[in-house]
Design an enzyme around this catalytic site. Structure first.
Site, PDB file in Angstrom:
ATOM      1  N   ASP A 135       3.309   6.582  -4.908  1.00 17.83           N
ATOM      2  CA  ASP A 135       3.149   5.133  -4.969  1.00 17.83           C
ATOM      3  C   ASP A 135       3.285   4.657  -6.415  1.00 17.83           C
ATOM      4  O   ASP A 135       4.285   4.951  -7.067  1.00 17.83           O
ATOM      5  CB  ASP A 135       1.799   4.748  -4.331  1.00 17.83           C
ATOM      6  CG  ASP A 135       1.596   3.266  -4.174  1.00 17.83           C
ATOM      7  OD1 ASP A 135       2.118   2.685  -3.209  1.00 17.83           O
ATOM      8  OD2 ASP A 135       0.915   2.669  -5.031  1.00 17.83           O
TER       9      ASP A 135
ATOM     10  N   HIS B  53       1.793  -7.251   0.023  1.00 18.76           N
ATOM     11  CA  HIS B  53       0.951  -7.135  -1.169  1.00 18.76           C
ATOM     12  C   HIS B  53       1.764  -7.234  -2.454  1.00 18.76           C
ATOM     13  O   HIS B  53       1.222  -7.591  -3.502  1.00 18.76           O
ATOM     14  CB  HIS B  53       0.179  -5.806  -1.131  1.00 18.76           C
ATOM     15  CG  HIS B  53       1.046  -4.592  -1.144  1.00 18.76           C
ATOM     16  ND1 HIS B  53       1.878  -4.255  -0.088  1.00 18.76           N
ATOM     17  CD2 HIS B  53       1.232  -3.633  -2.089  1.00 18.76           C
ATOM     18  CE1 HIS B  53       2.522  -3.139  -0.392  1.00 18.76           C
ATOM     19  NE2 HIS B  53       2.154  -2.745  -1.587  1.00 18.76           N
TER      20      HIS B  53
ATOM     21  N   HIS C 211       1.758   5.873   4.796  1.00 14.24           N
ATOM     22  CA  HIS C 211       1.986   5.774   3.357  1.00 14.24           C
ATOM     23  C   HIS C 211       1.222   6.819   2.549  1.00 14.24           C
ATOM     24  O   HIS C 211       1.694   7.276   1.509  1.00 14.24           O
ATOM     25  CB  HIS C 211       1.590   4.377   2.883  1.00 14.24           C
ATOM     26  CG  HIS C 211       1.773   4.144   1.421  1.00 14.24           C
ATOM     27  ND1 HIS C 211       3.003   4.187   0.798  1.00 14.24           N
ATOM     28  CD2 HIS C 211       0.857   3.870   0.432  1.00 14.24           C
ATOM     29  CE1 HIS C 211       2.852   3.938  -0.490  1.00 14.24           C
ATOM     30  NE2 HIS C 211       1.570   3.755  -0.738  1.00 14.24           N
TER      31      HIS C 211
END
Length: 301
Positions: A106, A151, A276
């Site tokens: 990420d 987001h 994720h």
């Protein structure tokens, strides 16, 4: 804050921040960089196994975990991936490491590839989990991706709007993200101590601001630097291994492995059954790809 079993945590001062760093193991150095909305504890399901082969180094990125969380600047450079990559270089210098393997997930993966581009001599092998480059991700947006990755635009709004919204119910906000980005749709993938640490940092106003600043940089400074890098024809020199979840964000871009081949010459990788949060949802897949990949270069740092 809890520490991964078998690891020691120390606070290491750098040029303008102090990072909280967990370390264990011996062998070639391997730096693990976490993502949003987590901290270094997300590596708990895989780090002890990796420490059997490598000297594993897990910093909390600036703004996360127990590391310093300085205020953002108007140009959104304080949390740019270039600045955060420099933190990793400074950390390597403090530890006496000329080079290291680097594995990021990420936001930490965005720091990792920027590190490989800006400081190619410092990265021996590069591992990327569950992203495509920032400029490519923005370019891939359509209604489906925009809805899933809401987001990115919410957190990038000017301060203090998203900070106030998150601060009204930080645990509810965090738990919603963890649930909806996980394949299971619940919190079962997250160890209780790690989950407690994620909730604690999300309740800290300074860290809420830092995490928003991270995404403000992603929408501005990071995207610009990516575009400049690509226009200059610069590519990642290190061998690159890439893992993404079949139900994560990169899977929605069409050809995530092909996107990385536009940035690096030596690319391998595959998808796995996961949402994720791949290290916590499918640690076996992480170890299966990256342990042999990094072990292929066990020379001295």
């Amino acid at each position: 804050m809890t520490t991964i079993p078998g690891f020691a945590r120390t606070e290491i001062p750098l040029s303008d921040v102090t990072l909280s760093v967990q370390q264990a193991g011996q062998g070639a150095p391997l730096i693990l960089l976490h993502g949003y909305p987590q901290n270094g504890l997300c590596w708990g399901p895989v780090a002890p196994d990796l420490a059997r082969q490598f000297h594993v180094i897990i910093p909390d990125l600036r703004g996360y975990g127990k590391s310093d969380a300085p205020p953002d600047d108007a140009a959104h450079t304080v949390y740019s991936k270039r600045r955060m990559a420099q933190d990793v270089v400074d950390l390597m210098d403090r530890l006496g490491l000329p080079s290291a393997h680097v594995l990021g997930h990420d936001r930490g993966a965005r720091v990792s590839y920027r590190l490989a581009l800006d400081h190619p001599g410092r990265v021996r092998r590069l591992g990327i989990i569950e992203i495509v480059p920032t400029a490519d991700f923005w370019a891939a947006w359509n209604a489906e991706l925009a809805t899933a990755a809401w987001h990115w635009t919410f957190l990038a709004q000017p301060a203090p709007f998203p900070e106030r919204m998150i601060g009204a119910d930080p645990t509810g906000y965090l738990d919603h993200i963890l649930k909806t980005w996980s394949l299971s749709g619940d919190l079962s993938a997250f160890a209780p101590d790690a989950l407690a640490s994620y909730r604690a940092q999300m309740a800290d106003p300074a860290r809420i601001h830092a995490m928003c600043a991270d995404y403000r940089a992603g929408a501005t400074t990071d995207r610009r630097i990516d575009l400049e890098t690509r226009a200059a024809g610069r590519r990642i020199a290190a061998p690159l291994a890439y893992l993404w979840g079949e139900h994560g964000f990169p899977a929605r871009t069409g050809d995530p492995l092909g996107i990385w081949r536009n940035w690096a010459d030596k690319v391998q990788g595959n998808a796995c059954t996961s949402g994720h949060f791949v290290m916590e949802e499918n640690p076996a897949a992480v170890l299966a790809l990256f342990a042999p990949f990094f072990a292929a270069d066990q020379g001295p740092a």
